[in-house]
Design an enzyme around this catalytic site. Structure first.
Site, PDB file in Angstrom:
ATOM      1  N   GLU A 174      -4.352   1.830 -17.353  1.00 50.55           N
ATOM      2  CA  GLU A 174      -4.845   3.098 -17.608  1.00 50.55           C
ATOM      3  C   GLU A 174      -4.687   3.513 -19.140  1.00 50.55           C
ATOM      4  O   GLU A 174      -3.850   4.161 -19.609  1.00 50.55           O
ATOM      5  CB  GLU A 174      -3.541   3.952 -16.774  1.00 50.55           C
ATOM      6  CG  GLU A 174      -3.671   4.072 -15.256  1.00 50.55           C
ATOM      7  CD  GLU A 174      -2.773   4.878 -14.550  1.00 50.55           C
ATOM      8  OE1 GLU A 174      -1.950   5.416 -15.210  1.00 50.55           O
ATOM      9  OE2 GLU A 174      -2.686   4.759 -13.335  1.00 50.55           O
ATOM     10  N   ASN A 181      -7.300   3.067 -10.534  1.00 51.62           N
ATOM     11  CA  ASN A 181      -6.085   3.690 -10.143  1.00 51.62           C
ATOM     12  C   ASN A 181      -6.474   5.060  -9.619  1.00 51.62           C
ATOM     13  O   ASN A 181      -6.902   5.857 -10.556  1.00 51.62           O
ATOM     14  CB  ASN A 181      -5.175   3.689 -11.210  1.00 51.62           C
ATOM     15  CG  ASN A 181      -4.697   2.002 -11.539  1.00 51.62           C
ATOM     16  OD1 ASN A 181      -5.225   1.251 -10.872  1.00 51.62           O
ATOM     17  ND2 ASN A 181      -3.663   2.205 -12.310  1.00 51.62           N
ATOM     18  N   GLU A 201      -4.363   0.843  -7.587  1.00 46.57           N
ATOM     19  CA  GLU A 201      -3.277   1.781  -7.410  1.00 46.57           C
ATOM     20  C   GLU A 201      -3.764   3.098  -6.605  1.00 46.57           C
ATOM     21  O   GLU A 201      -4.556   3.554  -7.016  1.00 46.57           O
ATOM     22  CB  GLU A 201      -2.737   2.244  -8.813  1.00 46.57           C
ATOM     23  CG  GLU A 201      -1.755   1.475  -9.712  1.00 46.57           C
ATOM     24  CD  GLU A 201      -1.183   1.992 -10.787  1.00 46.57           C
ATOM     25  OE1 GLU A 201      -0.738   3.311 -10.813  1.00 46.57           O
ATOM     26  OE2 GLU A 201      -0.713   1.376 -11.731  1.00 46.57           O
TER      27      GLU A 201
HETATM   28  O1  IFM Z   1       4.151   4.761 -11.981  1.00 45.73           O
HETATM   29  C1  IFM Z   1       2.666   4.994 -12.199  1.00 45.73           C
HETATM   30  C2  IFM Z   1       2.298   3.874 -12.871  1.00 45.73           C
HETATM   31  O2  IFM Z   1       2.764   3.103 -13.786  1.00 45.73           O
HETATM   32  C3  IFM Z   1       0.793   4.084 -13.430  1.00 45.73           C
HETATM   33  N1  IFM Z   1       0.013   4.865 -12.572  1.00 45.73           N
HETATM   34  C4  IFM Z   1       0.569   5.979 -11.828  1.00 45.73           C
HETATM   35  C5  IFM Z   1       1.984   5.637 -11.462  1.00 45.73           C
HETATM   36  C6  IFM Z   1       2.479   6.993 -10.922  1.00 45.73           C
HETATM   37  O3  IFM Z   1       2.855   7.910 -11.986  1.00 45.73           O
END
Ligand code: IFM
Length: 447
Positions: free
Chosen positions: A164, A293, A355
């Site tokens: 990210e 993600n 994610e």
């Molecule tokens: O916990 C985070 C992760 O580290 C990165 N993506 C989003 C998740 C939820 O906020």
């Protein structure tokens, strides 16, 4: 629910600082998150990742939970300061040995290891020389990527360079809500450029080290205007350029999106001086996959009075909301996956959802169960959304739930629970939630 092709990757994801703990063991150096979390007022409740889920000591138990769930993959991140305590030079053998043990434990359980090299825990020593604002950090990242690759590439299925890049740029450097806590607004652009440069250099280094499959895990959000005024449409285009295109066009098109460059130039033309000849070619090193993600769309309103670039994020009407206050919008995931295919065409590599998940105010009931129906519905709907994207022509090869277990949710401390497994932080007892059982049955049906 639909059947996915055999070989589809089903995993769960975590990140080093969020779960490992043991911050002063095994020769680990200090990271920006240690410093940030120990600064009063930064984290809700003054919490830190000092112990977190104690995964550093309990990884065998955690891998056993993954195996019993039926996952065929696990996405974790490597703590750079465990491997290179100062972020450069000296390598900490004990740190590499920990990831060796973790990878071997996963393989012994028939679970593919998927490793992210950087999930925000930069060695503090590098931050002291400017962090990602300093071009040298990209070169230090290349060095670190090579030595991790040389040690693990024979066993790791997929490497992701960074996690990210946009969120790290926005919250870490522009708004200061995450480590390293800088509040530079768009003057943080060098932190975006150097992460992307570091990515390209790391891809090259990982290949040299023998890695088989290399990608990145970027955060994506479809951007929806909250009104029909020209100003709202314009705001939505600007957010799309900054959130989505700025961090992926250089990798897949070898160029920055013109609108993002205009916005940065409008802030200060000198910011673009960090782009040196040849940088874009480095960033565009061919990728084997793109990690997506996804959590929620950006619902955007223009508001000249807003301190965040004249843009305000609105609340989508008629939606369920997670404990974090994020709307549940599965079709946004379909739109993201198909949109990537549409934007990048032939140069779009295979996609993995690296994610997807939601926070819920979970409690362990008297009978020992955690009834997280909300999370079950969330994953069901998002897996359906992936299926829809595949039907519409997107090449999606995997889905990683965020997260395997409850963990340290950055500025929110331990207040947001995202796990399939509940963690009692006082006792470190792990309790599989109803969503874990649901996922287990779902995977049995897929077999
Ligand atoms: O916990 C985070 C992760 O580290 C990165 N993506 C989003 C998740 C939820 O906020």
């Amino acid at each position: 629910m639909a059947h996915f092709p055999s070989g589809f990757v089903w995993g769960a994801a975590t990140a080093s600082y969020q779960i490992e703990g043991a911050v002063q063991e095994g020769g680990r150096g200090t990271s920006v998150w240690d410093t940030f979390a120990h600064t009063p007022g930064r984290i809700k409740g003054g919490e830190t990742g000092d112990v977190a889920c104690d995964h550093y000591h309990r990884y065998r138990e955690d891998v056993a939970l993954m195996q019993a769930l039926g996952l065929n993959a696990y996405r974790f991140s490597i703590a750079w300061p465990r491997v290179q305590p100062d972020g450069r030079g000296r390598v900490n053998e004990a740190g590499l040995a920990f990831y060796d043990r973790l990878v071997d434990e996963l393989l012994g359980a028939d679970i593919q290891p998927w490793a992210t090299l950087f999930h925000w825990d930069l060695p503090q020593a590098l931050e002291d020389s400017g962090g990602w604002l300093n071009r040298d950090t990209a070169h230090r990242f290349e060095e670190y990527a090579f030595l991790v690759g040389a040690r693990l590439a024979d066993r790791v299925t997929g490497f992701m360079t960074l996690n990210e890049t946009y969120i790290h740029f926005l919250l870490g450097y522009a708004l200061g809500q995450h480590a390293p806590g800088r509040t530079l607004g768009l003057h943080a652009f060098p932190a975006a450029h150097h992460q992307l440069l570091g990515h390209g250099l790391a891809v090259r280094a990982l290949r040299e080290a023998g890695a088989r499959s290399i990608g990145i895990a970027n955060n994506f959000a479809p951007v929806w205007p909250a009104g029909e005024r020209d100003a709202d449409l314009d705001a939505a285009n600007r957010v799309d350029a900054l959130h989505n295109h700025l961090f992926t066009d250089p990798l897949l098109r070898g160029e920055y999106p013109a609108l993002a460059l205009d916005i940065v130039q409008g802030t200060d033309p000198a910011l673009l001086d960090v782009i040196l000849p040849g940088d874009l070619a480095v960033m565009a090193a061919p990728l084997d996959f793109l990690g997506v993600n996804y959590y929620q769309p950006d619902y955007v309103k223009a508001n000249p009075a807003s301190p965040t670039f004249g843009i305000e994020l609105g609340r989508l009407p008629d939606r369920d909301y997670t404990a974090f206050g994020w709307p549940v919008v599965p079709e946004g995931l379909t739109q993201t996956l198909t949109g990537l295919k549409a934007r990048y065409g032939e140069t779009c590599p295979p996609l993995y959802v690296t994610e997807s998940g939601c926070s819920v105010n979970d409690v362990v009931d008297q009978d020992g169960r955690v009834r997280d129906d909300f999370r079950i519905r969330y994953h069901e709907a998002h897996i359906d959304a992936v299926q829809d994207a595949i039907t519409q022509g997107a090449e999606v090869r995997g889905y990683f739930a965020w997260s395997l277990m409850d963990n340290f949710e950055w500025a929110e401390g331990y207040s947001q629970r995202f796990g399939l497994v509940h963690v009692d932080y006082a006792t470190q007892v792990r309790t599989p939630k109803d969503s874990y059982r649901w996922f287990q049955n779902f995977l049995r049906d897929q077999a």
